[in-house]
Design a protein around this motif. Sequence first.
Motif, PDB file in Angstrom:
ATOM      1  N   HIS A  23      -4.876   0.994  -5.017  1.00 38.79           N
ATOM      2  CA  HIS A  23      -4.478  -0.288  -4.430  1.00 38.79           C
ATOM      3  C   HIS A  23      -5.717  -1.080  -4.013  1.00 38.79           C
ATOM      4  O   HIS A  23      -5.847  -2.274  -4.341  1.00 38.79           O
ATOM      5  CB  HIS A  23      -3.576  -0.030  -3.217  1.00 38.79           C
ATOM      6  CG  HIS A  23      -3.039  -1.263  -2.567  1.00 38.79           C
ATOM      7  ND1 HIS A  23      -1.708  -1.612  -2.606  1.00 38.79           N
ATOM      8  CD2 HIS A  23      -3.647  -2.242  -1.838  1.00 38.79           C
ATOM      9  CE1 HIS A  23      -1.519  -2.735  -1.950  1.00 38.79           C
ATOM     10  NE2 HIS A  23      -2.684  -3.139  -1.471  1.00 38.79           N
ATOM     11  N   THR A  45      -0.777  -4.353   3.605  1.00 40.20           N
ATOM     12  CA  THR A  45      -1.710  -3.238   3.739  1.00 40.20           C
ATOM     13  C   THR A  45      -1.961  -2.851   5.185  1.00 40.20           C
ATOM     14  O   THR A  45      -1.628  -3.589   6.115  1.00 40.20           O
ATOM     15  CB  THR A  45      -3.044  -3.620   3.052  1.00 40.20           C
ATOM     16  OG1 THR A  45      -3.903  -2.483   2.990  1.00 40.20           O
ATOM     17  CG2 THR A  45      -3.752  -4.738   3.806  1.00 40.20           C
ATOM     18  N   LEU A 101       0.855  -1.194   0.000  1.00 39.64           N
ATOM     19  CA  LEU A 101       0.000   0.000   0.000  1.00 39.64           C
ATOM     20  C   LEU A 101       0.885   1.235   0.000  1.00 39.64           C
ATOM     21  O   LEU A 101       1.770   1.360   0.856  1.00 39.64           O
ATOM     22  CB  LEU A 101      -0.900  -0.014   1.241  1.00 39.64           C
ATOM     23  CG  LEU A 101      -1.981   1.056   1.297  1.00 39.64           C
ATOM     24  CD1 LEU A 101      -3.122   0.730   0.345  1.00 39.64           C
ATOM     25  CD2 LEU A 101      -2.519   1.195   2.722  1.00 39.64           C
ATOM     26  N   SER A 141      -1.380  -8.563  -0.842  1.00 37.79           N
ATOM     27  CA  SER A 141      -1.400  -7.151  -0.453  1.00 37.79           C
ATOM     28  C   SER A 141      -0.775  -6.991   0.926  1.00 37.79           C
ATOM     29  O   SER A 141      -1.189  -7.649   1.888  1.00 37.79           O
ATOM     30  CB  SER A 141      -2.840  -6.630  -0.431  1.00 37.79           C
ATOM     31  OG  SER A 141      -2.904  -5.348   0.170  1.00 37.79           O
ATOM     32  N   ILE A 167      -4.283  -7.627  -7.708  1.00 36.78           N
ATOM     33  CA  ILE A 167      -3.218  -7.788  -6.711  1.00 36.78           C
ATOM     34  C   ILE A 167      -3.530  -9.047  -5.932  1.00 36.78           C
ATOM     35  O   ILE A 167      -4.619  -9.178  -5.351  1.00 36.78           O
ATOM     36  CB  ILE A 167      -3.125  -6.566  -5.778  1.00 36.78           C
ATOM     37  CG1 ILE A 167      -2.658  -5.329  -6.544  1.00 36.78           C
ATOM     38  CG2 ILE A 167      -2.185  -6.859  -4.609  1.00 36.78           C
ATOM     39  CD1 ILE A 167      -2.690  -4.048  -5.732  1.00 36.78           C
ATOM     40  N   VAL A 180      -7.026  -4.697  -5.681  1.00 35.91           N
ATOM     41  CA  VAL A 180      -7.222  -5.922  -4.900  1.00 35.91           C
ATOM     42  C   VAL A 180      -8.633  -6.463  -5.127  1.00 35.91           C
ATOM     43  O   VAL A 180      -8.835  -7.661  -5.364  1.00 35.91           O
ATOM     44  CB  VAL A 180      -6.971  -5.673  -3.401  1.00 35.91           C
ATOM     45  CG1 VAL A 180      -7.365  -6.900  -2.581  1.00 35.91           C
ATOM     46  CG2 VAL A 180      -5.514  -5.332  -3.146  1.00 35.91           C
TER      47      VAL A 180
END
Length: 308
Positions: A93, A107, A55, A105, A102, A97
Amino acid sequence: MKNFLLVAGLGLGLGLAALGGLGGCSEEQATRVDLSDRGPAMLPARSEAITYAYLPQYAHSVAHRRHRRLVEHLRAETGLPLRQVFPATFDEHLKMVIRGEIDISFTNPFVYIQMADYGVRAFARVVEDSSGADFRGQLITRVDNTEINAIEDLRGKRWLAVDPISAGGYFFALGLFADHGLQPADFGEVAFAAGSGKQEQVVLAVYSGAYDVGSIREGTLPLLADKVDLSRIRVLAETQPYPGWLYAAGRGLAPEVTAKIAAALLSLDSDNPDQAAILEAAGFKAIIPAADADYDPIRELAVKLALP
């Protein structure tokens, strides 16, 4: 003009001479090619990469530097074709996802609880050098801003936050302000950093005096020691600790692939010099198992703040 015509004439003459030379070659016979016997072109198969993204709380160069060796370790340990990708913003981002673009991740917990509504699941969390397995948000201001000595003094002031879906850089601060009777409407201005490298932007904006207060995550200030004189920045307050940053698997990632990646992450040992270097570069002390329920305190804060 005369020079141009002379050059053009020479070029044309050389071209005709070359064509004449080709026409004079009688020794080499033409080869007949049969184009009737054709089949589909066969290209080598290419395995689909597993995408890994951090992220973008910091600049892409920071994300690459901190996680490059970690991604290399995962490739080596699992044999999987991992590729680090770099979304431009927090929102991008999150959307990537959700769309399945993605697979792995790294995050913050506030973004995670939104991902979890779409079938994304936490499988590991990190123990950070600066904060441990939990972390806090911080409110920063300039040392020489004598009008601000307590949270209540922020009424009517200019607040720069990291991002609307930043945990330490906005969400945790909302909870702290609510505890002190402040709502976003009580500030003279509430703004968010643009693009990537948002944590740095908040520190630099407060440092320059563009904003009275900034909200950042714990551990950001030491990363800016080479860019600003940190003695001119003070931490006004810190939020309570909340569950820390985590690894989450996209809903399209096969469980056995997630298990391989989880095993490779959890096996990193700070007592192994090579692996310790990987952890140190990422700013981690260790990586430990995680479950979705670990992040219920984040959901509780969202309910308290009446956030959708």
